[in-house]
Design an enzyme around this catalytic site. Sequence first.
Site, PDB file in Angstrom:
ATOM      1  N   CYS A  99       0.823  -1.205   0.000  1.00  0.00           N
ATOM      2  CA  CYS A  99       0.000   0.000   0.000  1.00  0.00           C
ATOM      3  C   CYS A  99       0.862   1.262   0.000  1.00  0.00           C
ATOM      4  O   CYS A  99       0.374   2.344  -0.323  1.00  0.00           O
ATOM      5  CB  CYS A  99      -0.941   0.011   1.207  1.00  0.00           C
ATOM      6  SG  CYS A  99      -0.096  -0.128   2.797  1.00  0.00           S
ATOM      7  N   ARG A 156       4.214   1.365  -1.505  1.00  0.00           N
ATOM      8  CA  ARG A 156       5.274   1.421  -2.517  1.00  0.00           C
ATOM      9  C   ARG A 156       5.035   0.415  -3.640  1.00  0.00           C
ATOM     10  O   ARG A 156       4.403  -0.636  -3.430  1.00  0.00           O
ATOM     11  CB  ARG A 156       6.639   1.166  -1.891  1.00  0.00           C
ATOM     12  CG  ARG A 156       6.851  -0.207  -1.318  1.00  0.00           C
ATOM     13  CD  ARG A 156       8.185  -0.328  -0.582  1.00  0.00           C
ATOM     14  NE  ARG A 156       8.172   0.431   0.659  1.00  0.00           N
ATOM     15  CZ  ARG A 156       8.900   1.524   0.891  1.00  0.00           C
ATOM     16  NH1 ARG A 156       9.722   1.971  -0.032  1.00  0.00           N
ATOM     17  NH2 ARG A 156       8.825   2.155   2.050  1.00  0.00           N
ATOM     18  N   GLY A 198     -14.388  -3.030   7.025  1.00  0.00           N
ATOM     19  CA  GLY A 198     -13.825  -1.752   6.601  1.00  0.00           C
ATOM     20  C   GLY A 198     -12.306  -1.796   6.491  1.00  0.00           C
ATOM     21  O   GLY A 198     -11.680  -2.852   6.628  1.00  0.00           O
TER      22      GLY A 198
END
Length: 423
Positions: A50, A52, A191
């Site tokens: 998330c 790189r 979520g």
Amino acid sequence: MPFLKVGISHKTAPLELREALALDEARSRESARDLKASGLFRDLVLLSTCNRVEAYAWCADAEKGEARLRDWLESLHPGKAAQVRRSLRVALDDEALWHLMQVAASLDSMVLGEAQILGQVKKAYKEAVEWNTLSSFFHGVFQRVFSAVKEVRSDTELGRHPASVPSVAVSLAERLFGELERHSALVVGAGKMAELCAEHLRSAGVDRLVFCNRSLVKAKELAKRFSCDALALEDLEQGLVNADIAVFSTASTSHLMGAEAAERVMLQRKRRPQIYLDIAVPRNVDPDVRKEEGLYLYDMDALAQMAEEHAELRLESSREARSMLRRRFYEIREWIGAARLSTTLGALTQKVEELRKAEWDKQAPRLKHLSPEDLERVEYLTTALVKKILNTPLHRLKESVKTGHVASHVESLEKLFDLKGEE
């Protein structure tokens, strides 16, 4: 051959761009095979998280390799090619190695010291092994990097003080149960926070993972991604009976678990220890469940306070970790230098011998008047002369491994003798 890194990270690109370039396994496999098929890369590892998207490569030509990787990254989202171009960062040889080591040790992470990144680097390495995009060189590099990072995390405080709420939550579970490989976890919610906790649990070794959500469809979507099971919220109690760790992260405005339900669960579990990690606001779990013997509850306030305290401790310990990692960097750099030099010297020796042999064959017809013994002496003389000429330069080159100058010497040697691409 140069060691090359090309990519973007949270330090150079916003979240929207990182999301656009993110690689799932299928896309990563296709990219790796296409790039390897170009013939420019002997070794290739693609890392996508998330924070790189980076390519690590060992290539014959740094300039051509960099250009190809730039084109590839821009092609991942043509509509944002200009933004990708501005966000790209390139590192070569020592800089590339040091970057890889800092990434794996989580010293380059958004959350300093987080444990998840090492698992992600290992996953990228294993995928490269599976896709046959590695030679023995990168095998050696990555194994040595993993060993160095393991030492840093075990011998310093860096890995002992989680700095984010999800990582603190998983750390508490590890404190209660030790190794998590043989334990199960239930994640209640679907979520971002629930997903992040699931990633941390997986990274910590949890095999048996279950998602539980009011919308079973969403729970199944996440379960598919993590290759696990899903439950509807109506089956929450039964799911808790089989879970050693329970993470609650829903938007419910009322408690999903009360004291009576917790008692029923613990009775069925025969009081085997269980930890509830309630990271929801408002809280999903009634604080009264703490009365149950064997049940440990931590809410958001407790987790956030621990995360803040641990972040300060990590900042202090990162200096020691960086110093230790730097020492290991010099060791790995020396190994890389020796490996690169060995390859180049082998190519040089072979090329010089081929030239000597070609010239000998060319002159052979003019030496027919010599006896077999004299011919043998002359050929021995040419062989010995070549070895004498190369002896001092080769010795000096081997000495350069310890000084860290071998990369520039190897590059010069490859250019002078046209050795690029030689094995």
